[in-house]
Write an enzyme that holds these catalytic residues in place. Sequence first.
Site, PDB file in Angstrom:
ATOM      1  N   LYS A 212       6.156   4.311  -4.326  1.00 41.94           N
ATOM      2  CA  LYS A 212       6.639   3.398  -5.367  1.00 41.94           C
ATOM      3  C   LYS A 212       5.662   3.409  -6.537  1.00 41.94           C
ATOM      4  CE  LYS A 212       5.899  -0.621  -6.720  1.00 41.94           C
ATOM      5  NZ  LYS A 212       6.257  -0.375  -8.132  1.00 41.94           N
ATOM      6  N   GLY A 265      -4.420  -0.106  -7.827  1.00 44.72           N
ATOM      7  CA  GLY A 265      -3.890  -1.086  -8.767  1.00 44.72           C
ATOM      8  C   GLY A 265      -4.864  -2.248  -8.843  1.00 44.72           C
ATOM      9  N   SER A 266      -4.352  -3.406  -9.175  1.00 45.77           N
ATOM     10  CA  SER A 266      -5.276  -4.518  -9.416  1.00 45.77           C
ATOM     11  C   SER A 266      -5.699  -5.200  -8.110  1.00 45.77           C
ATOM     12  CB  SER A 266      -4.641  -5.521 -10.374  1.00 45.77           C
ATOM     13  OG  SER A 266      -3.416  -5.950  -9.850  1.00 45.77           O
ATOM     14  N   VAL A 269      -3.239  -7.945  -6.533  1.00 40.91           N
ATOM     15  CA  VAL A 269      -2.080  -7.397  -5.820  1.00 40.91           C
ATOM     16  C   VAL A 269      -2.525  -6.852  -4.460  1.00 40.91           C
ATOM     17  CG1 VAL A 269      -0.320  -5.578  -5.825  1.00 40.91           C
ATOM     18  CG2 VAL A 269      -0.741  -6.895  -7.906  1.00 40.91           C
ATOM     19  N   GLU A 293      -7.832   1.195  -3.872  1.00 41.66           N
ATOM     20  CA  GLU A 293      -8.817   1.292  -4.956  1.00 41.66           C
ATOM     21  C   GLU A 293      -8.333   0.353  -6.034  1.00 41.66           C
ATOM     22  OE1 GLU A 293     -11.625   2.627  -4.694  1.00 41.66           O
ATOM     23  OE2 GLU A 293     -11.242   3.699  -2.824  1.00 41.66           O
ATOM     24  N   CYS A 327      -9.972   2.283 -14.787  1.00 39.15           N
ATOM     25  CA  CYS A 327     -10.629   1.336 -13.883  1.00 39.15           C
ATOM     26  C   CYS A 327     -12.135   1.456 -14.028  1.00 39.15           C
ATOM     27  CB  CYS A 327     -10.206   1.617 -12.456  1.00 39.15           C
ATOM     28  SG  CYS A 327     -10.376   3.350 -12.049  1.00 39.15           S
TER      29      CYS A 327
HETATM   30  P1  NAD Z   1      -0.953  -3.447 -10.878  1.00 41.89           P
HETATM   31  O1  NAD Z   1      -1.733  -4.073  -9.783  1.00 41.89           O
HETATM   32  O2  NAD Z   1      -0.263  -4.326 -11.827  1.00 41.89           O
HETATM   33  O3  NAD Z   1       0.185  -2.504 -10.239  1.00 41.89           O
HETATM   34  C1  NAD Z   1      -0.140  -1.475  -9.339  1.00 41.89           C
HETATM   35  C2  NAD Z   1       1.095  -1.143  -8.515  1.00 41.89           C
HETATM   36  O4  NAD Z   1       1.358  -2.246  -7.642  1.00 41.89           O
HETATM   37  C3  NAD Z   1       2.364  -0.955  -9.356  1.00 41.89           C
HETATM   38  O5  NAD Z   1       3.135   0.096  -8.809  1.00 41.89           O
HETATM   39  C4  NAD Z   1       3.062  -2.287  -9.187  1.00 41.89           C
HETATM   40  O6  NAD Z   1       4.443  -2.226  -9.381  1.00 41.89           O
HETATM   41  C5  NAD Z   1       2.725  -2.604  -7.743  1.00 41.89           C
HETATM   42  N1  NAD Z   1       2.868  -4.020  -7.358  1.00 41.89           N
HETATM   43  C6  NAD Z   1       2.588  -5.112  -8.080  1.00 41.89           C
HETATM   44  N2  NAD Z   1       2.835  -6.239  -7.349  1.00 41.89           N
HETATM   45  C7  NAD Z   1       3.281  -5.811  -6.138  1.00 41.89           C
HETATM   46  C8  NAD Z   1       3.700  -6.473  -4.951  1.00 41.89           C
HETATM   47  N3  NAD Z   1       3.688  -7.796  -4.845  1.00 41.89           N
HETATM   48  N4  NAD Z   1       4.100  -5.716  -3.893  1.00 41.89           N
HETATM   49  C9  NAD Z   1       4.087  -4.369  -3.958  1.00 41.89           C
HETATM   50  N5  NAD Z   1       3.694  -3.687  -5.067  1.00 41.89           N
HETATM   51  C10 NAD Z   1       3.293  -4.400  -6.134  1.00 41.89           C
HETATM   52  O7  NAD Z   1      -1.928  -2.415 -11.607  1.00 41.89           O
HETATM   53  P2  NAD Z   1      -1.671  -1.537 -12.934  1.00 41.89           P
HETATM   54  O8  NAD Z   1      -1.612  -2.439 -14.110  1.00 41.89           O
HETATM   55  O9  NAD Z   1      -0.566  -0.565 -12.717  1.00 41.89           O
HETATM   56  O10 NAD Z   1      -3.030  -0.700 -12.964  1.00 41.89           O
HETATM   57  C11 NAD Z   1      -4.217  -1.248 -13.462  1.00 41.89           C
HETATM   58  C12 NAD Z   1      -5.102  -1.747 -12.349  1.00 41.89           C
HETATM   59  O11 NAD Z   1      -5.371  -0.685 -11.434  1.00 41.89           O
HETATM   60  C13 NAD Z   1      -6.461  -2.218 -12.856  1.00 41.89           C
HETATM   61  O12 NAD Z   1      -6.851  -3.360 -12.152  1.00 41.89           O
HETATM   62  C14 NAD Z   1      -7.366  -1.036 -12.524  1.00 41.89           C
HETATM   63  O13 NAD Z   1      -8.735  -1.374 -12.402  1.00 41.89           O
HETATM   64  C15 NAD Z   1      -6.775  -0.551 -11.240  1.00 41.89           C
HETATM   65  N6  NAD Z   1      -7.109   0.842 -10.991  1.00 41.89           N
HETATM   66  C16 NAD Z   1      -8.087   1.109 -10.095  1.00 41.89           C
HETATM   67  C17 NAD Z   1      -8.451   2.426  -9.842  1.00 41.89           C
HETATM   68  C18 NAD Z   1      -9.533   2.746  -8.854  1.00 41.89           C
HETATM   69  O14 NAD Z   1      -9.679   3.907  -8.487  1.00 41.89           O
HETATM   70  N7  NAD Z   1     -10.314   1.771  -8.402  1.00 41.89           N
HETATM   71  C19 NAD Z   1      -7.817   3.465 -10.521  1.00 41.89           C
HETATM   72  C20 NAD Z   1      -6.811   3.149 -11.430  1.00 41.89           C
HETATM   73  C21 NAD Z   1      -6.461   1.836 -11.651  1.00 41.89           C
END
Ligand code: NAD
Length: 541
Positions: A212, A265-266, A269, A293, A327
């Site tokens: 997803k 992602g964040s 979440v 991550e 990130c």
């Molecule tokens: P996000 O957390 O908003 O979304 C990430 C994914 O999670 C998306 O596909 C989103 O649709 C999904 N999601 C959101 N809520 C959900 C739920 N309740 N259930 C299932 N899936 C859900 O993040 P973003 O805005 O896409 O990316 C930015 C974030 O990612 C920043 O916090 C960044 O630091 C982090 N990031 C970390 C790394 C790393 O390697 N540490 C790399 C890239 C991005």
Amino acid sequence: MPKGHYFIPDPINEPILSYAPGTPERDELLAKYKEMYAQEIDAPMYIGADFVRTGKTIKMTCPHDHQHVLGQFHEGDASHAQMAIETALAARDQWASMSWQHRASVFLKAADLLAGPYRSKINAATMLGQGKNALQAEIDAACEFIDFLRYNVSFMQDLYMQQPESADGIWNRTEYRPLEGFVFAITPFNFTAIAGNLPAAPAMMGNVVVWKPSYTQVYSAQIIMEVFKEAGLPDGVINLIYVDGPVAGEVVFNHQEFAGLHFTGSTGVFQHLWKTIGKNVEKYRSYPRIVGETGGKDFVIAHRSAKAKEVATGLVRGSFEYQGQKCSASSRAYIPSNLWEDVKKYVVADLKEITMGSPEDFSNFVNAVIDERSFNKITSYIDEAKNASGVELIAGGNYDNSKGWFIEPTVFLVKDPMYRTMCEEIFGPVLTVFVYDENKYEETLDMVDNTSPYALTGAVFSTDRYAAELAVRKLVNAAGNFYINDKPTGAVVGQQPFGGARGSGTNDKAGSMMNLLRWVSARTIKETFLSATDYKYPFLG
Ligand code: NAD
């Protein structure tokens, strides 16, 4: 099964093309960008062999030109998540029992497709849909993704080579089985390479996957799936669905065969997902692997011995490339009092020169942030800081959403090192600087360590070796990727395995054997050649 002990080709990092004026890659990329800009695509979900179109469509637009439509994708619901799981599970036996060399070939071919015929397409898609300039697209969508595929295949081989010893009369061996069930890959908007790697890494190890992506990355996700299919990935091994996160989560996290989560992602979440999995733990056949991550509040600290120009360049590149939406982007800096005036002068001069606009114009270093939600979040931090006491605006601070989601690279100077923008992840082009007494380096290192819950990346600039060593020692837990005299972004697969600890994730290091280990469950086989025939041990006599 193989009738020989084969070795896969040694990987090398994919060379980064320059896109300098007059190069063939520049012309090819621009032509592809224009061709794709002029088209509208209709993106289906990929479940097994089916291209699923629900008729419930969502528009895809350009971050730098938000009225320009790149196409639409078809959103699914819980039934599509269910269908994707069933399709994955139906594909599992055949894929899991295929010899690993054949699995390797699929992903090595995908890497070659990306390096050659698909390079300009995946890069143009990342420029158009995610708002990256040519270089940022190249280092992500082409090079890092190719490296993930080639190096992981090599790490897979290394992993399978890990075998136990055997005493006289027996033969011990370990086989690395894929997880029993399916893996759920949830990917972020900001890296095409991560979007491709999160489903690919578990699949490479013999797992089946439901993937997803973020809704703001669907445009390049399409091309990733096209490449996997052309590389010969069998239907059902990776199933791409566009279903709202919580809706998909409700189906996946209640399924008995849920075996692993590969998330980027964040932090919020991820913590929510971890809690959900914990709550449902009794429903699962196995304990699911949870790899995540997540966010960062990445730092740069300069020692008084550092060179101001080097620090300034590290900050400009580290904080503002891809609009700070990495990130790993530096977003808090600790500059000693003796260097600040010079660092400020250089940063301000660079930012005056930097232009912002469409990625189609290659002279733009800065482009737009991803979407309206991000634009609103980032600009609310900027507005609050502009009006806060003890906060001085050093550069930028303006924004304009009339055509695209544009925010100027912005630098604030704060008196309070715990001011909000020093502690919280903003995920945009905002850098906050705290100037410390040049004689209080050690206390400042403690402050760096204690300011945020994250521990993803960080950098120290110093020409004094004792000071550099002190930072390495005192900040041992403050960053999973630590840099000496370099910006904290731009990790390269095979060279700087990437990931953070504390609130930043499980630190399973994407693009390394450590990550692949999470997608297998080892079985140890002991074979005895001459079996015992008498139960009595000598001591009984
Ligand atoms: P996000 O957390 O908003 O979304 C990430 C994914 O999670 C998306 O596909 C989103 O649709 C999904 N999601 C959101 N809520 C959900 C739920 N309740 N259930 C299932 N899936 C859900 O993040 P973003 O805005 O896409 O990316 C930015 C974030 O990612 C920043 O916090 C960044 O630091 C982090 N990031 C970390 C790394 C790393 O390697 N540490 C790399 C890239 C991005």
